[in-house]
Design an enzyme around this catalytic site. Sequence first.
Site, PDB file in Angstrom:
ATOM      1  N   GLU A  44      -3.177  -5.027   5.157  1.00  0.00           N
ATOM      2  CA  GLU A  44      -3.368  -3.589   5.375  1.00  0.00           C
ATOM      3  C   GLU A  44      -3.616  -3.470   6.875  1.00  0.00           C
ATOM      4  O   GLU A  44      -4.667  -3.859   7.385  1.00  0.00           O
ATOM      5  CB  GLU A  44      -4.593  -3.076   4.599  1.00  0.00           C
ATOM      6  N   HIS A  88       5.798  -0.345  -0.928  1.00  0.00           N
ATOM      7  CA  HIS A  88       6.271   0.965  -1.384  1.00  0.00           C
ATOM      8  C   HIS A  88       7.767   1.151  -1.062  1.00  0.00           C
ATOM      9  O   HIS A  88       8.467   0.162  -0.843  1.00  0.00           O
ATOM     10  CB  HIS A  88       5.382   2.080  -0.810  1.00  0.00           C
ATOM     11  N   GLU A 106       3.426   5.697   4.758  1.00  0.00           N
ATOM     12  CA  GLU A 106       3.209   4.252   4.751  1.00  0.00           C
ATOM     13  C   GLU A 106       4.534   3.517   4.538  1.00  0.00           C
ATOM     14  O   GLU A 106       4.770   2.467   5.140  1.00  0.00           O
ATOM     15  CB  GLU A 106       2.216   3.889   3.636  1.00  0.00           C
TER      16      GLU A 106
HETATM   17 ZN   LIG Z   1       0.317   0.183   0.401  1.00  0.00          ZN
END
Ligand SMILES: [Zn+2]
Length: 322
Positions: free
Chosen positions: A286, A112, A149
């Site tokens: 993750e 991101h 995030e």
């Molecule tokens: Zn992500």
Amino acid sequence: MSYVGPDFEPPQPRRSRRGPLTVALAALVPGALAGWLVWQAVGDHKEGGSDRTASAASSSTPRSASPSPSRPSASATDDTKPGTPSAPAASSSAPVVSGSLKGKVVVIDPGHNPANFQHASEINRKVNIGTNWKECDTTGTSTNAGYTEARFTLDVAHRMRDILEKQGATVKLTQDGDRSFGPCVDERARIGNAAHADAVVSIHADGSAAGNRGFHVILPASVHAGAADTRPIAAASRDLGEHIAGLFVRETGSAPSNYVGDGTGLVVRKDLGGLNLSTVPKVFIECGNMRDTKDAALLTSGAWREKAARGISEGIVGFLHG
Ligand SMILES: [Zn+2]
């Protein structure tokens, strides 16, 4: 929520029966891969398929990775305290020989972009990922308290860069907070390809339901469609991912995901452009679930992020030395 994008599906509550046990075992066994090997030996290993798409990779338009000259330090984006790199507890960590990664190229892809929120139309543009078309990038998730995030991924990436450069690696970031959005997922893949990276890791944290906890590493499925051909990199990427999973357990003490991957900490997916379009070994991680308060407490801790960065970096080192 909108941040997960249109392809979000609620996670399946598949709880691992052996997560705590295997992690406990892993913690008891010294050595780089011992934890992972024990963990592998303990149970069955079904791969979770592409059963979840909460956080996709991202990519954008311009095409040079252009590592930022300014290089913000890892703690600059820390919301809590700077990490304590010495971390005596987990430091059975085999100290890696300095310079051992000379000649190796590692690309870190911080998932991101902190500014994606302001560029909805740009990041919603569809790009071709071989198997289908998909959004250029997504905003990513955040903790309930608003720690994003994108901040998390950049912070971990900086910490990893510090660690890996000390080992002599050439490290490139796909973005360093130096772009107004993205890059798009296809470009993120191209950056690793163009760098002829020996390993690429895309850093993420998940946005799943409260109670869903733990990390998982996402491996590329063997895909051959359009511009996507992961057949040559699938096996090496799995090797990279297994190294990272094992060392992540050892450094952070975190359990593998209790909601995907059947307790293995590994998930194979064919719907991520950042993996589909890669021609070099690549995985996603993750690191935890930002929407679970216990995981969020870890993800927002600079000390924990230092451990996470070390685990991922040591996994890369193990893979490259393999
Ligand atoms: Zn992500």
